[in-house]
Design a protein around this motif. Structure first.
Motif, PDB file in Angstrom:
ATOM      1  N   LEU A  25       0.819  -1.205   0.000  1.00  0.00           N
ATOM      2  CA  LEU A  25       0.000   0.000   0.000  1.00  0.00           C
ATOM      3  C   LEU A  25       0.859   1.263   0.000  1.00  0.00           C
ATOM      4  O   LEU A  25       0.487   2.280  -0.605  1.00  0.00           O
ATOM      5  N   ALA A  26       2.008   1.196   0.646  1.00  0.00           N
ATOM      6  CA  ALA A  26       2.914   2.344   0.641  1.00  0.00           C
ATOM      7  C   ALA A  26       3.445   2.611  -0.765  1.00  0.00           C
ATOM      8  O   ALA A  26       3.577   3.768  -1.187  1.00  0.00           O
ATOM      9  N   LEU A  27       3.758   1.561  -1.496  1.00  0.00           N
ATOM     10  CA  LEU A  27       4.220   1.721  -2.873  1.00  0.00           C
ATOM     11  C   LEU A  27       3.131   2.345  -3.746  1.00  0.00           C
ATOM     12  O   LEU A  27       3.405   3.210  -4.582  1.00  0.00           O
ATOM     13  N   LYS A  28       1.894   1.905  -3.542  1.00  0.00           N
ATOM     14  CA  LYS A  28       0.788   2.475  -4.326  1.00  0.00           C
ATOM     15  C   LYS A  28       0.595   3.948  -3.987  1.00  0.00           C
ATOM     16  O   LYS A  28       0.338   4.775  -4.882  1.00  0.00           O
ATOM     17  N   ALA A  29       0.725   4.281  -2.707  1.00  0.00           N
ATOM     18  CA  ALA A  29       0.596   5.683  -2.314  1.00  0.00           C
ATOM     19  C   ALA A  29       1.717   6.526  -2.912  1.00  0.00           C
ATOM     20  O   ALA A  29       1.500   7.669  -3.333  1.00  0.00           O
ATOM     21  N   GLN A  30       2.895   5.948  -2.988  1.00  0.00           N
ATOM     22  CA  GLN A  30       4.044   6.671  -3.532  1.00  0.00           C
ATOM     23  C   GLN A  30       3.906   6.943  -5.020  1.00  0.00           C
ATOM     24  O   GLN A  30       4.205   8.039  -5.501  1.00  0.00           O
ATOM     25  N   HIS A  31       3.412   5.951  -5.767  1.00  0.00           N
ATOM     26  CA  HIS A  31       3.388   6.071  -7.229  1.00  0.00           C
ATOM     27  C   HIS A  31       2.008   6.412  -7.785  1.00  0.00           C
ATOM     28  O   HIS A  31       1.891   6.741  -8.977  1.00  0.00           O
ATOM     29  N   GLY A  32       0.978   6.316  -6.970  1.00  0.00           N
ATOM     30  CA  GLY A  32      -0.357   6.716  -7.390  1.00  0.00           C
ATOM     31  C   GLY A  32      -0.848   5.998  -8.630  1.00  0.00           C
ATOM     32  O   GLY A  32      -0.722   4.785  -8.774  1.00  0.00           O
ATOM     33  N   GLY A  33      -1.386   6.763  -9.572  1.00  0.00           N
ATOM     34  CA  GLY A  33      -1.975   6.182 -10.780  1.00  0.00           C
ATOM     35  C   GLY A  33      -0.986   5.547 -11.721  1.00  0.00           C
ATOM     36  O   GLY A  33      -1.386   4.818 -12.641  1.00  0.00           O
ATOM     37  N   GLU A  34       0.309   5.777 -11.508  1.00  0.00           N
ATOM     38  CA  GLU A  34       1.310   5.144 -12.359  1.00  0.00           C
ATOM     39  C   GLU A  34       1.549   3.685 -11.983  1.00  0.00           C
ATOM     40  O   GLU A  34       2.191   2.950 -12.737  1.00  0.00           O
ATOM     41  N   ALA A  35       1.047   3.270 -10.811  1.00  0.00           N
ATOM     42  CA  ALA A  35       1.277   1.906 -10.324  1.00  0.00           C
ATOM     43  C   ALA A  35       0.024   1.060 -10.455  1.00  0.00           C
ATOM     44  O   ALA A  35      -1.097   1.558 -10.326  1.00  0.00           O
ATOM     45  N   GLN A  36       0.230  -0.226 -10.721  1.00  0.00           N
ATOM     46  CA  GLN A  36      -0.847  -1.201 -10.763  1.00  0.00           C
ATOM     47  C   GLN A  36      -0.465  -2.382  -9.884  1.00  0.00           C
ATOM     48  O   GLN A  36       0.691  -2.805  -9.859  1.00  0.00           O
ATOM     49  N   PHE A  37      -1.471  -2.924  -9.160  1.00  0.00           N
ATOM     50  CA  PHE A  37      -1.244  -4.152  -8.412  1.00  0.00           C
ATOM     51  C   PHE A  37      -1.306  -5.336  -9.376  1.00  0.00           C
ATOM     52  O   PHE A  37      -2.171  -5.392 -10.255  1.00  0.00           O
ATOM     53  N   LEU A  38      -0.421  -6.291  -9.190  1.00  0.00           N
ATOM     54  CA  LEU A  38      -0.409  -7.514  -9.986  1.00  0.00           C
ATOM     55  C   LEU A  38      -0.757  -8.688  -9.085  1.00  0.00           C
ATOM     56  O   LEU A  38      -0.058  -8.960  -8.109  1.00  0.00           O
TER      57      LEU A  38
END
Length: 289
Positions: free
Chosen positions: A18-31
Motif C-alpha cells: 500500500l505504501a508503494l501504491k501511495a508513492q506512485h499513485g496512478g502510475e502503479a498497478q497491483f499484480l
C-alpha cells in the motif's frame, strides 16, 4: 506484442504494498494473477510505469469462514482454491457453481477473484454473483480502509469505485440463511467463453413454503452486472410457481440494458434472459425446498 517498460516491486507485506501504491499513485498497478492485466499490457492497452506484485504477500492468500459464517476471501486467493473447497461448496454452492463456468482450468489455477472483480468486465460471471450474494468489499489504502457493498463497486465497463491508492484486499460474502436455494445458468458460444447471458438466482422460502426473499443478478446484461430488483421483488410472497417465474422473467427482461457483442445482439440477449431467468429461479426454488 511486448509491454512497455515498467519498474517491478515485490513487497512481502500489505503495508509495504500500500505504501508503494501511495508513492506512485496512478502510475502503479497491483499484480495478482495477471490473467487480465498482463494481456492488456502486452497489447499496450494498459501501460503502468510500476507493477506492485502481490504474490509474496502471504497474508492476502486467505480463504476462511469467520464466527458469523461470512466467507472472507483474500486478494491473492486463486479461483481454483475456492472452487475445490468442500466447505465453500456446502455453504455457498452458487459461488462454486458459477466458478466452474469461468474461463478454463489453466486460467482458474492462476487467476484471483479479487483481480476479476477489479477488472469489472460486465460479461464476467463473478461480479453478478457478488451482487446476488450481497458481498462486501474491504478496500485498503496506506492510511485506512472502508467496506463497500458490491452493488456500489461497479460503475461501468471496466470501471470501479476503487480510489487511486486503494486495493481490494478482501471479499466478504455473508452466510446464506436457512431455507435458501441458489442457481446459476449461462449461455456461451463455447465452454470457457464469456457468457452471452448469465443469471444468478437466490431464493429463500419461509416456513409455509412462500418466498420471503429473492435476489436476481445478470451478467452480459448491461454496462455493469445488473440487479433485476423489480423482478426479484415480484417473487416475494408467492408460492414460486412456473407462472411466478415467467412473470419475474418478463420484468427482468424489461430491467436489463444489454449492449450486444459480436456473438449476440441486444435483442438476442434479451431473449436469452427470458429463457434463463425462469430456469435459474426454478433451480433455486427446488434447492430451497
Amino acid at each position: 506484442m511486448k509491454p512497455a517498460p515498467f519498474a517491478w516491486h515485490a513487497p512481502e507485506d500489505l503495508a509495504a504494498a500500500l505504501a508503494l501504491k501511495a508513492q506512485h499513485g496512478g502510475e502503479a498497478q497491483f499484480l495478482a494473477g495477471g490473467q487480465s492485466l498482463v494481456p492488456a499490457m502486452n497489447f499496450r492497452v494498459a501501460q503502468p510505469a510500476v507493477l506492485v506484485d502481490l504474490n509474496r504477500v502471504a497474508a492476502l492468500d486467505s480463504l476462511a469462514f469467520d464466527a458469523e459464517g461470512t466467507l472472507r476471501v483474500g486478494a491473492m486467493c486463486r479461483y481454483r482454491r475456492i472452487e475445490r473447497d468442500a466447505e465453500v461448496a456446502r455453504r455457498l454452492p452458487l459461488l462454486v457453481e458459477a466458478l466452474a463456468e469461468v474461463a478454463h482450468p489453466q486460467i482458474r489455477n492462476r487467476g484471483t477473484l479479487a483481480g476479476n472483480l477489479c477488472h469489472a468486465d460486465p460479461a464476467s460471471e463473478m461480479p453478478a454473483v457478488m451482487l446476488a450474494l450481497e458481498a462486501r468489499f474491504r478496500l485498503c489504502r496506506h492510511d485506512g480502509e472502508r467496506v463497500l457493498p458490491a452493488r456500489d463497486f461497479f460503475l461501468g465497463p471496466l470501471a470501479t469505485a476503487l480510489a487511486e491508492e486503494e486495493m481490494l484486499a478482501e471479499i466478504q460474502i455473508p452466510a446464506l440463511p436457512p431455507g435458501t436455494g441458489t442457481g446459476f445458468l449461462e449461455v456461451a458460444r463455447r465452454r470457457g467463453d464469456y457468457a452471452m447471458m448469465g443469471v444468478a438466482a437466490v431464493l429463500r422460502r419461509g416456513p409455509e413454503g412462500r418466498c420471503v426473499a429473492a435476489r436476481l443478478a445478470l451478467c452480459s446484461a448491461g454496462p455493469t452486472p445488473m440487479l433485476a430488483e423489480r423482478a426479484a421483488a415480484s417473487l416475494v410472497g408467492t408460492r414460486l410457481t412456473a407462472e411466478d417465474f415467467a412473470a419475474a422473467a418478463a420484468l427482468a427482461v424489461a430491467e436489463i440494458d444489454p449492449m450486444g457483442s459480436v456473438q449476440a445482439s441486444p435483442a438476442y440477449q434479451r431473449h436469452l434472459a427470458g429463457v434463463l431467468v425462469p430456469r435459474a429461479l426454478a433451480l433455486a426454488a427446488e434447492r430451497a425446498a
